[in-house]
Design an enzyme around this catalytic site. Structure first.
Site, short mmCIF file in Angstrom:
data_model
loop_
_atom_site.label_atom_id
_atom_site.label_comp_id
_atom_site.label_asym_id
_atom_site.label_seq_id
_atom_site.Cartn_x
_atom_site.Cartn_y
_atom_site.Cartn_z
N ARG A 95 1.23 -10.73 7.84
CA ARG A 95 1.17 -9.55 6.96
C ARG A 95 2.17 -8.48 7.41
NH1 ARG A 95 -4.36 -9.75 8.94
NH2 ARG A 95 -3.89 -7.74 9.92
N CYS A 107 15.03 24.15 3.10
CA CYS A 107 14.14 24.86 2.18
C CYS A 107 13.28 23.84 1.43
CB CYS A 107 14.95 25.68 1.18
SG CYS A 107 16.23 26.71 1.91
N LYS A 155 0.84 -1.20 0.00
CA LYS A 155 0.00 0.00 0.00
C LYS A 155 0.87 1.25 0.00
CE LYS A 155 -0.35 -0.45 5.03
NZ LYS A 155 -1.03 -1.19 6.10
N HIS A 158 -6.81 -7.22 12.89
CA HIS A 158 -5.62 -6.37 12.87
C HIS A 158 -5.31 -5.96 14.30
CE1 HIS A 158 -2.54 -4.00 11.08
NE2 HIS A 158 -3.09 -2.82 11.33
N ARG A 162 -11.07 0.06 14.02
CA ARG A 162 -11.00 0.70 12.70
C ARG A 162 -12.08 0.10 11.80
NH1 ARG A 162 -5.11 1.04 9.88
NH2 ARG A 162 -5.51 -1.14 9.39
N TYR A 190 16.85 30.57 5.27
CA TYR A 190 15.69 31.39 5.68
C TYR A 190 15.72 31.70 7.18
CZ TYR A 190 13.33 30.48 1.22
OH TYR A 190 12.98 30.42 -0.09
N ASP A 250 13.44 23.02 -1.74
CA ASP A 250 14.18 22.27 -2.75
C ASP A 250 15.64 22.06 -2.43
OD1 ASP A 250 11.78 22.61 -4.37
OD2 ASP A 250 12.48 24.69 -4.56
C1 LIG Z 1 -0.44 -1.81 7.02
C2 LIG Z 1 -1.04 -3.07 7.50
C3 LIG Z 1 -0.24 -4.18 7.85
C4 LIG Z 1 1.27 -4.08 7.94
O1 LIG Z 1 1.64 -3.40 9.11
P1 LIG Z 1 3.17 -3.19 9.52
O2 LIG Z 1 3.10 -2.49 10.81
O3 LIG Z 1 3.80 -2.37 8.43
O4 LIG Z 1 3.79 -4.54 9.62
C5 LIG Z 1 -0.87 -5.36 8.14
N1 LIG Z 1 -2.23 -5.46 8.13
C6 LIG Z 1 -3.03 -4.42 7.84
C7 LIG Z 1 -4.49 -4.58 7.85
C8 LIG Z 1 -2.45 -3.18 7.52
O5 LIG Z 1 -3.25 -2.14 7.25
#
Ligand SMILES: *Cc1c(COP(=O)(O)O)cnc(C)c1O
Length: 378
Positions: A221, A312, A35, A162, A133, A265, A314
């Site tokens: 994941r 800055c 992502k 999650h 969430r 700056y 750039d």
């Molecule tokens: C982003 C995400 C992960 C990965 O999380 P990390 O902290 O980068 O390992 C796993 N599961 C879900 C649903 C996520 O949104």
């Protein structure tokens, strides 16, 4: 190509995947989250390398991200972590993304759209065990599973949750994660008791991979750790990880600044003595946090030199000392890549954020250059 670029070390990604594989054992599948354009590294190349290096699944946050991977010819299964809009469902089906489903409304809408397209659409049930969430309440998981199983155009393929605090090794963090895992296990059991197969069961992000081996189930994941960073600084010693992104630039201008003269700056930095100052063509317009002004060092020819004055949009300035061996056009490592250079974790600590945000924020103006032997596998 411009001097400022992000070199993406794909061999390091491969190593990190192998390290995680060695740590979790041979059984669990690995899902690589790509992502936000692969946490800023470039989604397509990261996805290709991950699949070649043993990841079974990819994951994206938006339908568009998934569609881009398909356009690039990636055929691996792709999970969709966020909720698609009703009007995105046709595109999602077309891109063969596998969504998390957390309620009947979405299940029904998707089933109708899948039937229209004439496909059997795989879905994973998402259970909210404490992240707050997206997800169905654990006690409703079995009902939702039954409902999904009753819809002819949907295929119930997996069950997920999650974890909110999996990167905390503090006793409260460990306890909170165990509580989430207990709820998840209970929900998965209730699905089994309802006579259904929960399919691929998955929960573990990077924190859980490091701290909660019992959370591996059938698939993990981990995101940030595969990009080379522990999810929290305190966990850095737990597994050897190699940063995948190296941000480099070059010195484009060198000048002498007399004692008492100001740089950048606001004139916030005043030379305490005669100094040699170099200018680097990188700034907050590339995603280098402006809040690093006065609090950052870059690596040039093996030595760290401090940035001085405000960063800055750039450009920014580096203090090369009273006299210097450094030459105009020399290469500069901003972070990652070289022994001695700061990494995205160090930067995150300095500006009170997490490494995820540092690599994600390196934006489109910075070309990505991919290196590594994995590129040459047919
Ligand atoms: C982003 C995400 C992960 C990965 O999380 P990390 O902290 O980068 O390992 C796993 N599961 C879900 C649903 C996520 O949104």
């Amino acid at each position: 190509m411009r001097a400022t670029k992000a070199i993406i070390h794909l061999d390091n990604l491969k190593k990190n995947i192998e390290t995680v594989r060695g740590h979790i054992g041979p059984e669990p599948l690995i899902c690589m989250p790509v992502k936000a354009d692969g946490y800023g590294h470039g989604g397509v190349s990261i996805a290709e390398t991950a699949i070649r290096s043993g990841a079974a699944f990819l994951a994206v946050a938006t339908v568009q991200e998934g569609a881009e991977l398909r356009k690039a010819g990636i055929s691996a299964p792709i999970l969709l972590f966020s909720i698609p809009l009703p009007e995105e469902l046709d595109e999602m089906i077309e891109a063969r993304l596998i969504p998390f489903i957390a309620d009947r409304e979405c299940a029904e809408a998707l089933a109708a759209e899948a039937a229209k397209a004439g496909v059997l659409q795989p879905v994973h049930i998402k259970i909210d065990t404490g992240m707050g969430r997206v997800g169905c309440p654990p006690e409703e998981a079995a009902d939702l599973a039954r409902f999904i199983a009753s819809l002819k155009s949907l295929q119930y393929e997996g069950t997920a949750t999650h974890l909110a605090i999996a990167d905390s090794a503090a006793p409260e963090g460990i306890a909170a994660t165990r509580k989430q895992l207990d709820r998840f296990n209970t929900a998965v059991e209730s699905i089994k008791k309802a006579g259904l197969d929960p399919g691929i069961v998955h929960a573990a992000n990077s924190g859980a991979v490091l701290l909660h081996p019992e959370a591996s189930f059938n698939m993990v994941r981990p995101g940030i750790m595969l990009y080379g960073y522990p999810p929290a600084g305190e966990l850095s010693a737990r597994l050897p990880l190699e940063p995948v992104m190296e941000l480099v630039t070059r010195i484009v201008f060198i000048k002498k600044v007399k004692k008492g003269e100001a740089v950048s700056y606001g004139g916030t930095w005043i030379a305490p003595e005669d100094r040699v100052i170099g200018t680097l063509p990188i700034g907050y317009g590339d995603g280098l946090p402006r809040s690093l002004s006065g609090n950052f060092q870059v690596l040039i020819q093996g030595t760290l030199y401090p940035l001085v004055g405000r960063i800055c949009m750039d450009q920014c300035m580096v203090d090369l000392g009273p006299a210097t061996e450094v030459n105009r056009w020399d290469r500069v490592t901003v972070f990652g890549g070289h022994e001695g250079a700061l990494n995205a974790g160090d930067i995150a600590t300095k500006v009170n954020t997490i490494p995820y945000e540092i690599t994600c924020d390196i934006n489109k103006r910075v070309p990505r250059v991919y290196t590594g032997s994995v590129l040459h596998i047919p």
